[in-house]
Design an enzyme around this catalytic site. Structure first.
Site, PDB file in Angstrom:
ATOM      1  N   GLU A 175       0.826  -1.230   0.000  1.00 53.02           N
ATOM      2  CA  GLU A 175       0.000   0.000   0.000  1.00 53.02           C
ATOM      3  C   GLU A 175       0.850   1.266   0.000  1.00 53.02           C
ATOM      4  OE1 GLU A 175      -3.096  -0.207   3.025  1.00 53.02           O
ATOM      5  OE2 GLU A 175      -4.110  -1.822   1.946  1.00 53.02           O
ATOM      6  N   TYR A 246     -11.677  -3.563   1.324  1.00 48.79           N
ATOM      7  CA  TYR A 246     -12.490  -3.990   2.468  1.00 48.79           C
ATOM      8  C   TYR A 246     -13.836  -3.296   2.352  1.00 48.79           C
ATOM      9  CZ  TYR A 246      -7.973  -5.351   4.547  1.00 48.79           C
ATOM     10  OH  TYR A 246      -6.744  -5.922   4.802  1.00 48.79           O
ATOM     11  N   GLU A 294      -5.451  -8.445  -0.294  1.00 51.91           N
ATOM     12  CA  GLU A 294      -6.169  -8.096   0.946  1.00 51.91           C
ATOM     13  C   GLU A 294      -7.627  -7.885   0.582  1.00 51.91           C
ATOM     14  OE1 GLU A 294      -4.694  -5.195   3.754  1.00 51.91           O
ATOM     15  OE2 GLU A 294      -2.622  -5.604   3.160  1.00 51.91           O
ATOM     16  N   GLN A 351      -7.668 -10.926   7.653  1.00 50.40           N
ATOM     17  CA  GLN A 351      -6.481 -11.735   7.792  1.00 50.40           C
ATOM     18  C   GLN A 351      -6.920 -13.124   8.262  1.00 50.40           C
ATOM     19  OE1 GLN A 351      -3.336  -9.669   9.865  1.00 50.40           O
ATOM     20  NE2 GLN A 351      -3.614  -7.806   8.660  1.00 50.40           N
TER      21      GLN A 351
HETATM   22  O1  AHR Z   1      -5.099  -5.817   7.062  1.00 51.85           O
HETATM   23  C1  AHR Z   1      -5.001  -4.679   7.846  1.00 51.85           C
HETATM   24  C2  AHR Z   1      -4.308  -3.531   7.124  1.00 51.85           C
HETATM   25  O2  AHR Z   1      -5.101  -3.105   6.077  1.00 51.85           O
HETATM   26  C3  AHR Z   1      -2.983  -3.851   6.470  1.00 51.85           C
HETATM   27  O3  AHR Z   1      -1.907  -3.728   7.350  1.00 51.85           O
HETATM   28  C4  AHR Z   1      -2.891  -2.806   5.408  1.00 51.85           C
HETATM   29  O4  AHR Z   1      -2.141  -3.246   4.293  1.00 51.85           O
HETATM   30  C5  AHR Z   1      -4.320  -2.488   5.064  1.00 51.85           C
HETATM   31  O5  AHR Z   1      -4.566  -1.143   5.052  1.00 51.85           O
END
Ligand code: AHR
Length: 498
Positions: A175, A246, A294, A351
């Site tokens: 990122e 997300y 992610e 995660q």
């Molecule tokens: O997964 C949590 C965080 O989300 C990670 O460290 C980052 O890469 C993202 O912003």
């Protein structure tokens, strides 16, 4: 309850591509309790001789997680990998800037490699392109992958690992477009350091594959420019462009929340288009694929709260407790990834343990399957094969930010054992869908099982004391069943056999 009808049409000759098993990957970051009291807890009753929790490993093996990204995330951008190897008593404790904790380095690179072997998974290693750069990236590749006879490979041998780890997949930073990142960069700055790091890493080990760091999410102001500029610099040396996304339902607007996978689908198509535009511009024969490294639902925990008590070891950070509707969206995100199986070759549920994770642990105590565990489990177990191109006919709805959202989200996978898995989500919060999957030119198929995640309360969660509040339900099927009534807000897997 009044239902509506929806159908999906699949034909054995129309395929998207083979599922790369690595799309069922996950992620362990040195963040909160992912490592300490998550996968590693010496002294726990279930810990093995290395301090690895066997109860956690058992669940990870059940999920059949093929690849785990490590050690970050934001953590990696100030990480000194050398701190994490060698005798444990000599390893420094460091202030960890990304999550404001103390990192003890008692679990490091070699422990992670040992843990991967026990968990039946492969590593996906990230290098620090925030505070560090080319030299450290090549030293790390030498430490991990060089057979011996040079400084860092010999150092690895003195640390008890004579044989190289042979780590195949490497992320060029994390990122780097985000102002929150230690060593945040412009697209030009990142493109330059990424290409130079990539060059020397591949000089040390030409067999490795590299992931360029893409946009942190679709709404980043540099989205698009970032990907094209980075690929202008790195195209010939990298193999994948990363994507992160997300979703959350902070507004309590479930129809809108469920529509997010329409945006995810467009996001993937958009990044593929950018990769292919650079390919055309460069007259290249090489194709850049996607590493969606992610993805998840993330909003229940408040990141700021955990920063109020800084500089502790393994605090309870980002411990989202997932509910039923989160599980349905996660199932829909998996369907979206499968639908792009031709180009999405790696994906990591972010995660794996305790931190926005399907698996939770109690320190010294029990382990828990969160709601999102189940769609991940079943898609990982039964989503491997040839993804079929589907045409769906579905009623649609409008939500706050989306129009014409199909209530049915669906894909199908023809598995190597001649079975077919149909994955279907009913996004509607109040309308059951009478679903007809039509599978043509597969010979005679009969439904053999139907598993769903559904329930009367979209906010229902699993807890250590009530671990099965949201659990998979098995529906009776008859061999001549052709229609399936999908409950509102449900994830479903219907399996067919010849
Ligand atoms: O997964 C949590 C965080 O989300 C990670 O460290 C980052 O890469 C993202 O912003």
């Amino acid at each position: 309850m009044e239902y509506k009808k929806a159908s999906a049409f699949f034909n054995s000759h129309y395929t998207v591509g083979e599922t790369d098993p690595r799309i069922f990957g996950s992620f362990i970051e040195h963040l909160g309790r992912a490592v300490y009291t998550g996968i590693y807890e010496p002294g726990h009753p279930a810990a093995d001789e290395n301090g690895f929790r066997k109860d956690v490993i058992q669940l990870i093996r059940e999920l059949n997680v093929p690849i785990v990204r490590y050690p970050g995330g934001n953590f990696v951008s100030a990480f000194r990998w050398e701190d994490s190897v060698g005798p444990k008593e000599d390893r420094p404790r460091r202030t960890e800037l990304a999550w404001r904790t103390i990192e003890t380095n008692q679990f490091g690179l070699n422990e992670f490699m040992d843990w991967c072997r026990k968990a039946g998974t492969e590593p996906m290693m990230a290098v620090n392109l925030g505070t560090r750069g080319i030299d450290d990236a090549r030293n790390l590749v030498e430490y991990c992958n060089h057979p011996g006879g040079a400084y860092y490979s010999d150092l690895r041998a003195t640390h008890g690992h004579k044989d190289p780890h042979n780590i195949k997949i490497w992320c060029l930073g994390n990122e780097m477009d985000g102002p929150w990142q230690t060593g945040h960069k412009t697209p030009e700055e990142y493109g330059r350091i990424a290409v130079e790091a990539a060059k020397v890493m591949k000089w040390v080990d030409p067999s490795i594959e590299l992931v360029a760091s893409g946009s942190s999410n679709l709404n980043m102001p540099t989205f698009g420019t970032w990907e094209s500029t980075v690929l202008d610099h790195t195209y010939n040396l990298v193999d994948y462009m990363s994507m992160h996304q997300y979703y959350g339902n902070a507004a309590g607007d479930t129809p809108d929340f469920m529509a997010n996978t329409v945006a995810m689908d467009d996001f993937i198509s958009g990044v593929i288009s950018i990769c292919d535009a650079v390919k055309a511009k460069k007259h290249s024969k090489k194709t850049i694929n996607i590493s969606f490294d992610e993805w998840n639902v993330w909003y229940h925990s408040n990141e700021q709260d955990s920063k109020l008590a800084p500089w502790t070891i393994a605090p309870h950070q980002l411990e989202d407790i997932y509910n039923l509707e989160d599980a349905v969206l996660v199932g829909s995100m998996l369907i979206t990834l499968l639908r792009h199986a031709d180009r999405v070759k790696i994906a990591c549920l972010a995660q794996l343990v305790n931190v926005i994770a399907p698996i939770m642990t109690e320190e010294g105590g029990r382990v828990l399957k969160q709601t999102i565990y189940y769609p991940y489990l079943y898609t990982s177990l039964y989503g491997r094969g040839t993804v079929l191109e589907g045409i769906t006919e579905s009623p649609k709805y409008d939500s706050t930010n989306f129009t014409d959202v199909p209530m049915l989200d669906c894909t199908a996978v023809a598995c190597p054992d001649s079975t077919i898995s149909v994955f279907a989500v009913n996004r509607s919060v109040d309308t059951p869908l009478l679903f007809t999957p039509q599978l043509t030119e597969f010979g005679n198929l009969r439904p053999v099982s139907w598993t769903s995640i559904e329930g009367p309360d979209k906010n229902a969660v699993n807890t250590f004391d009530h671990p099965d509040t949201v659990a998979p339900q098995s529906h009776a099927v008859k061999s001549d069943d052709s229609e399936f009534l999908l409950a509102p807000l449900s994830w479903n897997m219907i399996r067919f056999e010849p």
